[in-house]
Design an enzyme around this catalytic site. Sequence first.
Site, mmCIF file in Angstrom:
data_model
loop_
_atom_site.group_PDB
_atom_site.id
_atom_site.type_symbol
_atom_site.label_atom_id
_atom_site.label_comp_id
_atom_site.label_asym_id
_atom_site.label_seq_id
_atom_site.Cartn_x
_atom_site.Cartn_y
_atom_site.Cartn_z
ATOM 1 N N LYS A 102 8.012 18.271 -10.716
ATOM 2 C CA LYS A 102 7.831 17.791 -9.338
ATOM 3 C C LYS A 102 8.743 18.573 -8.294
ATOM 4 O O LYS A 102 8.388 18.988 -7.096
ATOM 5 C CB LYS A 102 8.140 16.315 -9.005
ATOM 6 C CG LYS A 102 9.369 15.796 -9.312
ATOM 7 C CD LYS A 102 10.336 15.943 -7.826
ATOM 8 C CE LYS A 102 11.617 15.679 -8.435
ATOM 9 N NZ LYS A 102 12.664 15.570 -7.097
ATOM 10 N N SER A 138 25.873 15.014 -4.003
ATOM 11 C CA SER A 138 25.236 13.828 -3.065
ATOM 12 C C SER A 138 24.468 12.964 -4.276
ATOM 13 O O SER A 138 24.811 11.712 -3.823
ATOM 14 C CB SER A 138 24.138 14.413 -2.128
ATOM 15 O OG SER A 138 23.142 15.305 -2.746
ATOM 16 N N TRP A 139 23.733 13.210 -4.894
ATOM 17 C CA TRP A 139 23.118 12.511 -6.052
ATOM 18 C C TRP A 139 24.132 11.541 -7.204
ATOM 19 O O TRP A 139 24.021 10.383 -6.935
ATOM 20 C CB TRP A 139 21.895 13.084 -7.098
ATOM 21 C CG TRP A 139 21.165 12.356 -7.568
ATOM 22 C CD1 TRP A 139 20.576 12.762 -8.704
ATOM 23 C CD2 TRP A 139 20.548 11.157 -7.256
ATOM 24 N NE1 TRP A 139 19.545 11.858 -9.186
ATOM 25 C CE2 TRP A 139 19.737 10.918 -8.471
ATOM 26 C CE3 TRP A 139 20.522 10.369 -6.276
ATOM 27 C CZ2 TRP A 139 19.071 9.781 -8.381
ATOM 28 C CZ3 TRP A 139 19.687 9.160 -6.432
ATOM 29 C CH2 TRP A 139 18.940 8.864 -7.366
ATOM 30 N N GLY A 150 29.342 14.571 -11.883
ATOM 31 C CA GLY A 150 28.943 15.292 -11.145
ATOM 32 C C GLY A 150 29.116 14.428 -9.567
ATOM 33 O O GLY A 150 28.246 13.507 -9.295
ATOM 34 N N ASN A 196 13.886 20.903 -2.237
ATOM 35 C CA ASN A 196 12.847 22.008 -2.573
ATOM 36 C C ASN A 196 11.644 22.202 -1.814
ATOM 37 O O ASN A 196 11.542 23.263 -1.567
ATOM 38 C CB ASN A 196 12.462 21.110 -4.152
ATOM 39 C CG ASN A 196 13.022 21.220 -5.140
ATOM 40 O OD1 ASN A 196 13.650 22.062 -5.600
ATOM 41 N ND2 ASN A 196 13.750 19.889 -5.322
ATOM 42 N N GLU A 230 16.900 22.573 -7.550
ATOM 43 C CA GLU A 230 16.538 22.673 -8.790
ATOM 44 C C GLU A 230 15.231 23.306 -9.134
ATOM 45 O O GLU A 230 15.027 23.968 -10.103
ATOM 46 C CB GLU A 230 16.336 21.335 -9.672
ATOM 47 C CG GLU A 230 17.814 20.518 -9.656
ATOM 48 C CD GLU A 230 18.362 21.304 -11.250
ATOM 49 O OE1 GLU A 230 17.947 22.001 -11.724
ATOM 50 O OE2 GLU A 230 19.421 20.863 -11.655
ATOM 51 N N ASP A 247 7.676 10.395 -7.446
ATOM 52 C CA ASP A 247 8.505 11.361 -7.044
ATOM 53 C C ASP A 247 7.792 12.594 -6.774
ATOM 54 O O ASP A 247 8.472 13.409 -5.621
ATOM 55 C CB ASP A 247 9.334 11.641 -8.356
ATOM 56 C CG ASP A 247 10.822 12.236 -8.215
ATOM 57 O OD1 ASP A 247 11.292 12.226 -6.885
ATOM 58 O OD2 ASP A 247 11.662 12.430 -9.008
ATOM 59 N N SER A 266 13.946 16.658 1.131
ATOM 60 C CA SER A 266 13.787 17.381 -0.067
ATOM 61 C C SER A 266 14.477 18.715 -0.134
ATOM 62 O O SER A 266 13.900 19.520 0.851
ATOM 63 C CB SER A 266 12.478 17.497 -0.768
ATOM 64 O OG SER A 266 12.086 18.495 -1.978
ATOM 65 N N PHE A 276 33.762 18.846 -11.562
ATOM 66 C CA PHE A 276 34.242 20.307 -12.151
ATOM 67 C C PHE A 276 35.106 20.988 -11.251
ATOM 68 O O PHE A 276 36.124 21.567 -11.907
ATOM 69 C CB PHE A 276 33.212 21.384 -12.460
ATOM 70 C CG PHE A 276 32.544 22.197 -11.314
ATOM 71 C CD1 PHE A 276 33.124 23.199 -10.802
ATOM 72 C CD2 PHE A 276 31.532 21.475 -10.550
ATOM 73 C CE1 PHE A 276 32.822 23.935 -9.537
ATOM 74 C CE2 PHE A 276 30.952 22.291 -9.311
ATOM 75 C CZ PHE A 276 31.332 23.476 -8.756
#
Length: 335
Positions: free
Chosen positions: A194, A15-16, A12, A259, A284, A247, A257, A36
């Site tokens: 979270k 960024s993370w 993967g 989210n 996510e 978190d 974030s 991928f």
Amino acid sequence: MAAPIQSIAVYGAGSWGTALALQLARNGLNVLLWDFNPAHVATLQRERCNAHYLPGIAFPESLQCSADLAELAAFADHHLLVVPSHGFRALLQQLAPLLQAKDAVCWATKGLELNTGKLLHEVLQETLPQCAMYGVVSGPTFAAEVASGLPTAMTVAASTPALAQAIATAFQANNYRVYLSNDVIGVELGGAVKNVLAIAAGISDGLGFGANARVALITRGLAEMMRLGSKLGAQPETLMGLAGMGDLVLTCTDNQSRNRRLGLALGQGKDRDAAIAEIGQAVEGAKSALAIGKLAASAGVEMPICEQVYRILYEQLPPRLAVQELLARDIKAEF
């Protein structure tokens, strides 16, 4: 005590995943990073940085890139998955014929399986039944800050203390503090729930409801996380620690974030799909809202904030009405 990890395959290159690969490579590990998208991998290898997600941060020589899963499987016996939760099972299915029983599989994915509401270790046990060595890393960590070498702390939980220690040692550095846990369920739940609560906090701020409402959502959201964790066997200390409350506070209060940014856009009247497209990366919490609803229903746990986020995202409930419904709930004891 397990031997130190010398080489690790990271799956993967968003960024993370790239940030974690950088941390591991800077610590002296040989790292092979997969994505991928072969064109993306070729660009990373050629330019020696992830200019799209983490511009200006050069790859050390010990960080190389490949789009060949067989090459990664042969490269190391420790594997770190950092793919979105909706792609977790598919990647494991591709890896299943390539990995051996001695291989350890860990993940930094924060979410649940969308269609089933299953925790990711359950997905791993179904797709890689030969894998007895597994673990999860999580905590209050933004990719850009990790990639920049800023001080960070996280938690690692694994199926054995030796694996947890080995993973922690691989990440630990002067800028990086790692804590050990045996509570895989708690660490997974904290990272998944979270994200949904961060959308709620962003919605509240997008509506202009202020600090009082934001803190109330964070606190009562933590109570929802604790209720679900208690029913599923998580340790309360885990959910009060870095992987839970830590978190949660981070993602609810900082605009790094995704989210929270989605919630802000929704609170300001923007369309869900347009807001996610504008963010340009996986959000996510938008998917976890579906899965957590299934998990909470099967466990018989009431999670009203998460439920309202789901209704805003998928039933077109106006955000202002969702907040009004939360405030209109019957009076009850806090604990």
